[in-house]
Motif scaffolding. Structure first.
Motif, short mmCIF file in Angstrom:
data_model
loop_
_atom_site.label_atom_id
_atom_site.label_comp_id
_atom_site.label_asym_id
_atom_site.label_seq_id
_atom_site.Cartn_x
_atom_site.Cartn_y
_atom_site.Cartn_z
N SER A 8 0.83 -1.19 0.00
CA SER A 8 0.00 0.00 0.00
C SER A 8 0.88 1.25 0.00
N ASP A 11 1.12 4.26 4.25
CA ASP A 11 1.42 3.48 5.44
C ASP A 11 0.39 3.69 6.54
N ASP A 12 -0.30 4.84 6.50
CA ASP A 12 -1.25 5.13 7.56
C ASP A 12 -2.65 4.60 7.27
N ASP A 14 -5.12 1.63 7.04
CA ASP A 14 -5.26 0.27 7.54
C ASP A 14 -6.53 -0.31 6.92
N GLY A 15 -6.66 -1.60 6.96
CA GLY A 15 -7.87 -2.22 6.46
C GLY A 15 -7.57 -3.53 5.79
N PRO A 34 -2.71 -5.53 -0.73
CA PRO A 34 -3.03 -4.27 -0.06
C PRO A 34 -3.20 -3.09 -1.02
N ASP A 63 -9.52 1.69 6.66
CA ASP A 63 -9.38 2.27 8.00
C ASP A 63 -10.58 2.02 8.92
N ASP A 64 -11.38 1.04 8.64
CA ASP A 64 -12.62 0.80 9.38
C ASP A 64 -13.52 2.03 9.39
N ARG A 173 -6.54 -9.84 11.52
CA ARG A 173 -7.57 -8.81 11.77
C ARG A 173 -8.61 -9.32 12.75
#
Length: 173
Positions: A8, A11-12, A14-15, A34, A63-64, A173
């Motif tokens: 990805s 880097d910041d 998420d998911g 990713p 990132d949810d 996860r």
């Protein structure tokens, strides 16, 4: 376009990104690279490369905060974005709105927490696979849930919750 095995770019962010395939024996869920979280085009390419004989779609949890459903079709990908306001902060969400020919919401990024999210896209995207658009609309409308919880509800309703859970466990996860 990013290579499917590329990491990805963000880097910041998420998911997770998974492919869901309807086979004769049931559902098969596999992780996507990713890079699918960075680009709807990349996610669509990865899904097309599966060359699955049955119906295939992707679920991207970013990132949810929001999720995207991508379903390749000969006429172009069918898409659902769970939260259109995410396009203010996330390029991948802006890409979805662009593909849908919808303007990015004109919102101040500092005021996003005060705005109720809304979905955009083809709510009938999974109707032929057992998830009526009205049910998807109810899931998307439950803004108290995180994106992964909404995806879990979709998986449970459609009958691939165990397969999704196994893949997410492998992804940590």
């Amino acid at each position: 376009m990013a290579k499917p095995d590329a990491q990805s770019e963000y880097d910041d962010v998420d998911g997770f990104a998974v492919a869901v395939v309807r086979e004769e024996a049931g559902w098969k869920v596999t992780a996507l690279a990713p890079s699918a979280l960075d680009s709807v085009d990349d996610a669509e390419l990865q899904l097309r490369e599966l060359r699955a004989p049955g119906a295939v779609f992707g679920l991207l949890d970013v990132d949810d905060e929001f999720f995207i459903i991508v379903r390749p079709s000969p006429a172009g990908a069918r898409l659902v974005l769970s939260d259109a306001t995410a396009a203010v902060d996330y390029d991948v969400a802006a890409d979805v709105l662009d593909a849908l020919h919808i303007d990015i919401p004109d919102l101040d990024p500092d005021e996003l927490d005060d705005v109720d999210p809304w979905e955009e896209g083809d709510l009938a995207i999974l109707t032929d696979l057992g998830l009526p658009d009205a049910v998807l609309s109810i899931i998307l409308g439950d803004t108290d849930l995180y994106a992964d919880e909404q995806i879990g509800m979709i998986a449970a309703r459609m009958g691939f919750a165990d397969e999704l859970s196994a893949v997410l466990d492998k992804l940590g996860r």
